[in-house]
Scaffold this active site. Structure first.
Site, PDB file in Angstrom:
ATOM      1  CD  GLU A  68      63.709  17.089  56.903  1.00  0.00           C
ATOM      2  OE1 GLU A  68      64.387  17.884  56.207  1.00  0.00           O
ATOM      3  OE2 GLU A  68      63.367  17.350  58.067  1.00  0.00           O
TER       4      GLU A  68
HETATM    5  N1  COA Z   1      70.332  10.203  62.876  1.00  0.00           N
HETATM    6  C1  COA Z   1      71.123   9.275  63.456  1.00  0.00           C
HETATM    7  N2  COA Z   1      72.446   9.431  63.635  1.00  0.00           N
HETATM    8  C2  COA Z   1      72.979  10.602  63.210  1.00  0.00           C
HETATM    9  C3  COA Z   1      72.213  11.598  62.608  1.00  0.00           C
HETATM   10  C4  COA Z   1      70.824  11.368  62.442  1.00  0.00           C
HETATM   11  N3  COA Z   1      69.994  12.286  61.917  1.00  0.00           N
HETATM   12  N4  COA Z   1      73.019  12.630  62.302  1.00  0.00           N
HETATM   13  C5  COA Z   1      74.240  12.271  62.705  1.00  0.00           C
HETATM   14  N5  COA Z   1      74.225  11.051  63.250  1.00  0.00           N
HETATM   15  C6  COA Z   1      75.339  10.286  63.817  1.00  0.00           C
HETATM   16  C7  COA Z   1      76.252   9.752  62.723  1.00  0.00           C
HETATM   17  O1  COA Z   1      75.743   8.525  62.215  1.00  0.00           O
HETATM   18  C8  COA Z   1      77.519   9.583  63.495  1.00  0.00           C
HETATM   19  O2  COA Z   1      77.429   8.416  64.303  1.00  0.00           O
HETATM   20  P1  COA Z   1      78.589   7.306  64.251  1.00  0.00           P
HETATM   21  O3  COA Z   1      79.816   8.030  64.737  1.00  0.00           O
HETATM   22  O4  COA Z   1      78.099   6.245  65.192  1.00  0.00           O
HETATM   23  O5  COA Z   1      78.705   6.869  62.828  1.00  0.00           O
HETATM   24  C9  COA Z   1      77.520  10.769  64.437  1.00  0.00           C
HETATM   25  O6  COA Z   1      76.167  11.170  64.564  1.00  0.00           O
HETATM   26  C10 COA Z   1      78.308  11.955  63.929  1.00  0.00           C
HETATM   27  O7  COA Z   1      77.829  12.281  62.638  1.00  0.00           O
HETATM   28  P2  COA Z   1      78.817  12.471  61.382  1.00  0.00           P
HETATM   29  O8  COA Z   1      78.003  12.312  60.141  1.00  0.00           O
HETATM   30  O9  COA Z   1      80.025  11.613  61.510  1.00  0.00           O
HETATM   31  O10 COA Z   1      79.238  13.993  61.585  1.00  0.00           O
HETATM   32  P3  COA Z   1      79.680  15.032  60.452  1.00  0.00           P
HETATM   33  O11 COA Z   1      80.177  16.236  61.177  1.00  0.00           O
HETATM   34  O12 COA Z   1      80.575  14.387  59.460  1.00  0.00           O
HETATM   35  O13 COA Z   1      78.323  15.411  59.676  1.00  0.00           O
HETATM   36  C11 COA Z   1      76.017  16.060  59.535  1.00  0.00           C
HETATM   37  C12 COA Z   1      77.310  16.112  60.346  1.00  0.00           C
HETATM   38  C13 COA Z   1      74.897  16.710  60.356  1.00  0.00           C
HETATM   39  C14 COA Z   1      76.212  16.834  58.206  1.00  0.00           C
HETATM   40  C15 COA Z   1      75.678  14.601  59.214  1.00  0.00           C
HETATM   41  O14 COA Z   1      75.776  13.839  60.418  1.00  0.00           O
HETATM   42  C16 COA Z   1      74.320  14.402  58.643  1.00  0.00           C
HETATM   43  O15 COA Z   1      74.093  14.734  57.477  1.00  0.00           O
HETATM   44  N6  COA Z   1      73.368  13.880  59.455  1.00  0.00           N
HETATM   45  C17 COA Z   1      72.028  13.618  59.014  1.00  0.00           C
HETATM   46  C18 COA Z   1      71.206  14.894  59.174  1.00  0.00           C
HETATM   47  C19 COA Z   1      69.809  14.681  58.619  1.00  0.00           C
HETATM   48  O16 COA Z   1      69.645  14.271  57.486  1.00  0.00           O
HETATM   49  N7  COA Z   1      68.780  14.978  59.438  1.00  0.00           N
HETATM   50  C20 COA Z   1      67.397  14.900  59.036  1.00  0.00           C
HETATM   51  C21 COA Z   1      66.931  13.508  59.075  1.00  0.00           C
HETATM   52  S1  COA Z   1      65.326  13.378  58.331  1.00  0.00           S
END
Ligand code: COA
Length: 248
Positions: free
Chosen positions: A137
């Site tokens: 976060e």
């Molecule tokens: N909210 C909305 N969409 C999310 C998301 C979130 N918290 N986490 C992942 N997604 C979506 C991505 O935007 C992507 O969508 P797209 O293909 O339409 O662009 C899809 O899910 C796959 O995520 P991606 O980032 O491509 O996968 P990855 O394996 O490269 O990375 C994570 C995985 C979890 C490390 C990365 O997605 C991430 O850091 N997500 C945010 C997690 C986060 O901060 N959560 C707390 C929020 S306060």
């Protein structure tokens, strides 16, 4: 997408599996999924054919936490919506403790922020080898606020502050060492192991199981001497459980 579709439900042998179903977004919790999951958990608790609940995620993620795309509308000039969202997230993060039935988290892939909070809120949690946990976060300029109490409760102050201050990602084994999950299993075995554990628990007399969960969560929040007192009261009441069981 309807509420039924955002959370898939399957009941077998008294065990209901709830699957978060936004796999293309790693099951990030938008309004619809959060509302759907709250509703599904409440209905599982009210359904007498369900004895134990499993929560898992479709695809390669358990739950990537709050949907960051919704942040664009969650702004100070939209305060009623901000408060509605905070209330909904709080309801979800506290719901398992309120439920009468045991809930098992089967953590596949990413469990970030509110997703990690959801896993920790479950009474038991199994993690697949590829599970990843974290509280990123602060990297978004926000606070791991609603999930903070559950995190500190599980891992203690020093480890919790490390996680929320660095936002780093930890693997399943470190999560196990910190007490965030009960066990780490092979990814391919995750759901099977969770179901086997659920069936083992489901086989116990319902009244005793529900009272066990109820007192467990009460004593975790009470000083020892008060916990002992409610233990004494329940001990006196529970003698009737076996009679009820024998009569049914
Ligand atoms: N909210 C909305 N969409 C999310 C998301 C979130 N918290 N986490 C992942 N997604 C979506 C991505 O935007 C992507 O969508 P797209 O293909 O339409 O662009 C899809 O899910 C796959 O995520 P991606 O980032 O491509 O996968 P990855 O394996 O490269 O990375 C994570 C995985 C979890 C490390 C990365 O997605 C991430 O850091 N997500 C945010 C997690 C986060 O901060 N959560 C707390 C929020 S306060």
């Amino acid at each position: 997408m309807t509420e039924q579709q955002v959370v898939l439900r399957e009941t077998r042998d008294g065990v209901q599996t709830l699957t978060l179903n936004r796999p293309d977004k790693l099951n990030a919790l938008n309004f619809a999924l959060t509302e759907g999951l709250v509703q599904a958990l409440k209905e599982a608790d009210a359904d007498t054919s369900v004895r134990v609940v499993i929560v898992t995620g479709a695809g390669r993620g358990f739950c990537a936490g709050a949907d960051t795309r919704e942040f664009t509308v969650l702004t100070p000039d939209n305060q009623p919506l901000v408060e509605q969202r905070a209330a909904l997230t709080t309801e979800l993060q506290g719901l398992v403790k309120q439920m009468s039935k045991p809930v098992i988290g089967a953590v596949n892939g990413y469990a970030m922020g509110g997703g990690s909070g959801l896993a920790l809120s479950c009474d038991l949690a199994l993690a697949g080898e590829s599970a990843r946990f974290g509280y990123p976060e602060v990297k978004h300029g926000i606070v791991a606020a609603i999930v903070m109490a559950g995190l500190v409760e599980h891992v203690g102050r020093k480890a919790a502050f490390d996680l929320v201050a660095t936002g780093r990602t930890l693997d399943a084994h470190e999560a196990r060492q910190l007490g965030m999950v009960n066990r780490v299993v092979a990814d391919a075995d995750l759901l099977g192991e969770a179901r086997a554990l659920a069936r083992q628990i489901a086989a116990h007399p319902v009244q005793a199981m529900q009272a066990t969960k109820g007192i467990f969560h009460r004593v975790t929040e009470l000083p020892f001497s008060e916990g002992l007192k409610i233990g004494q009261q329940l001990n006196a009441q529970m003698r009737a459980f076996r009679q009820t069981e024998l009569q049914s």
